[in-house]
Enzyme design. Structure first.
Site, PDB file in Angstrom:
ATOM      1  N   ASP A  60    -128.425 -58.882   1.748  1.00  0.00           N
ATOM      2  CA  ASP A  60    -128.394 -57.493   1.266  1.00  0.00           C
ATOM      3  C   ASP A  60    -127.212 -57.255   0.316  1.00  0.00           C
ATOM      4  OD1 ASP A  60    -129.311 -54.923   1.051  1.00  0.00           O
ATOM      5  OD2 ASP A  60    -128.479 -54.230   2.958  1.00  0.00           O
TER       6      ASP A  60
ATOM      7  N   LEU B 267    -133.898 -79.755   6.528  1.00  0.00           N
ATOM      8  CA  LEU B 267    -133.871 -78.308   6.778  1.00  0.00           C
ATOM      9  C   LEU B 267    -135.206 -77.638   6.454  1.00  0.00           C
ATOM     10  CD1 LEU B 267    -131.951 -75.640   7.072  1.00  0.00           C
ATOM     11  CD2 LEU B 267    -132.073 -75.644   4.582  1.00  0.00           C
TER      12      LEU B 267
ATOM     13  N   HIS C 131    -130.382 -59.174  -8.250  1.00  0.00           N
ATOM     14  CA  HIS C 131    -131.373 -60.053  -7.602  1.00  0.00           C
ATOM     15  C   HIS C 131    -131.319 -61.454  -8.216  1.00  0.00           C
ATOM     16  CE1 HIS C 131    -132.809 -56.701  -5.404  1.00  0.00           C
ATOM     17  NE2 HIS C 131    -133.357 -56.072  -6.428  1.00  0.00           N
TER      18      HIS C 131
END
Ligand code: IPE
Ligand code: IPE
Ligand code: MG
Length: 260
Positions: free
Chosen positions: A38, A149, A55
């Site tokens: 955020d 991962l 962004h």
């Protein structure tokens, strides 16, 4: 960089980071880390830039965070990229965010493959633009046999909708005789959620100073450790990530019991 003896020396930063990683790896590493990324909009606003610039910058942090999580031996990294509520935002912002997976994967997919990372997605696929979905599905397909991962994007994800859909499916399965009421327990309920392939997150990180879940993994986070920071997502870096892991390593997880 040359030191005072004129000998080649690595810049302090990268070696300190490497040492820190090695030190942290000596204690238990969280298996599943979830992050609410955020603060992109505020990062851009502070620089008098359009929100979309935040962004874009945030995307670079996704790459660095993924690489570090992989190095640390974290098994799964779930990143909250777009919520079911984020459609409320201006059209141009939503359209821009929906282009980011293509840009991100277009640039970094080879690197993800090289590093044995497996890409997954959880969220409502139907409402996603086809170009967004294609980029993700391609990455999922091309990385499905990787064993490192698992990078799980929560995209168009909302926890309340996820729980309701699970309940609806459970009712159907019960009516059809697939699932008896007596068979339903927490583990079975979890298997109806979008996160069914994952263990519950051990650590939740949220950046930007907001202390809330914003409809993220409400069921799954029941016993997770939370770590909040005021740092805005585009400013989040390896040092902060390691700080969060270190904080996690100092926590005592009791799960309602007592420590002997
Ligand atoms: C997080 O940053 C990214 C998404 C929700 C898509 P924000 O866009 O929410 O940034 P702030 O909270 O407005 O600063
Ligand atoms: C949560 O952030 C969603 C993502 C980070 C993708 P928001 O910015 O949408 O959350 P609120 O509106 O501040 O609760
Ligand atoms: Mg926000």
């Amino acid at each position: 960089m040359l030191n005072k003896f004129g000998l080649w020396k690595k810049p302090a930063n990268s070696s300190t980071l490497r040492d820190k990683i090695e030190e942290i790896k000596e204690s238990p590493i969280p298996e599943h880390v979830a992050i609410i990324m955020d603060g992109n909009g505020r990062w851009a606003k502070k620089r008098a830039l359009p929100r979309i610039a935040g962004h874009h910058e945030g995307m670079k942090v996704v790459r660095k965070t993924t690489m570090l999580a992989n190095k640390l031996g974290i098994k799964s990294l779930t990143l909250y990229a777009f919520s079911t509520e984020n459609w409320k935002r201006p059209k141009n912002e939503v359209e821009y965010i929906m282009k980011l997976p293509e840009e991100f994967l277009g640039t970094f997919l080879p690197e993800l493959i090289e590093n044995n990372v497996q890409v997954k997605m959880m969220g409502y696929k139907d409402q996603l633009p086809s170009h967004t979905l294609h980029a993700i599905e391609r990455a999922v397909e091309e990385t499905k046999n990787n064993t490192g991962l698992v990078l799980n994007f929560a995209l168009n994800y909302g926890s309340r909708a996820e729980i309701l859909d699970a309940v609806k499916q459970i009712i159907k399965d019960n009516k059809n005789g697939i699932l008896k009421e007596t068979e339903l327990n927490e583990e079975v309920f979890s298997s109806y959620l979008m996160s069914s392939d994952f263990s519950d997150p051990d650590l939740l990180i949220r950046t930007s100073g907001e202390i809330r879940l914003s409809n993220f993994m409400l069921w799954q986070l029941a016993y997770s450790e939370f770590w909040f920071t005021d740092v805005l997502w585009p400013d989040f870096n390896e040092e902060y990530f390691l700080e969060a892991i270190e904080a996690y390593q100092k926590r005592q997880r009791r799960f309602g019991g007592i420590l002997s």
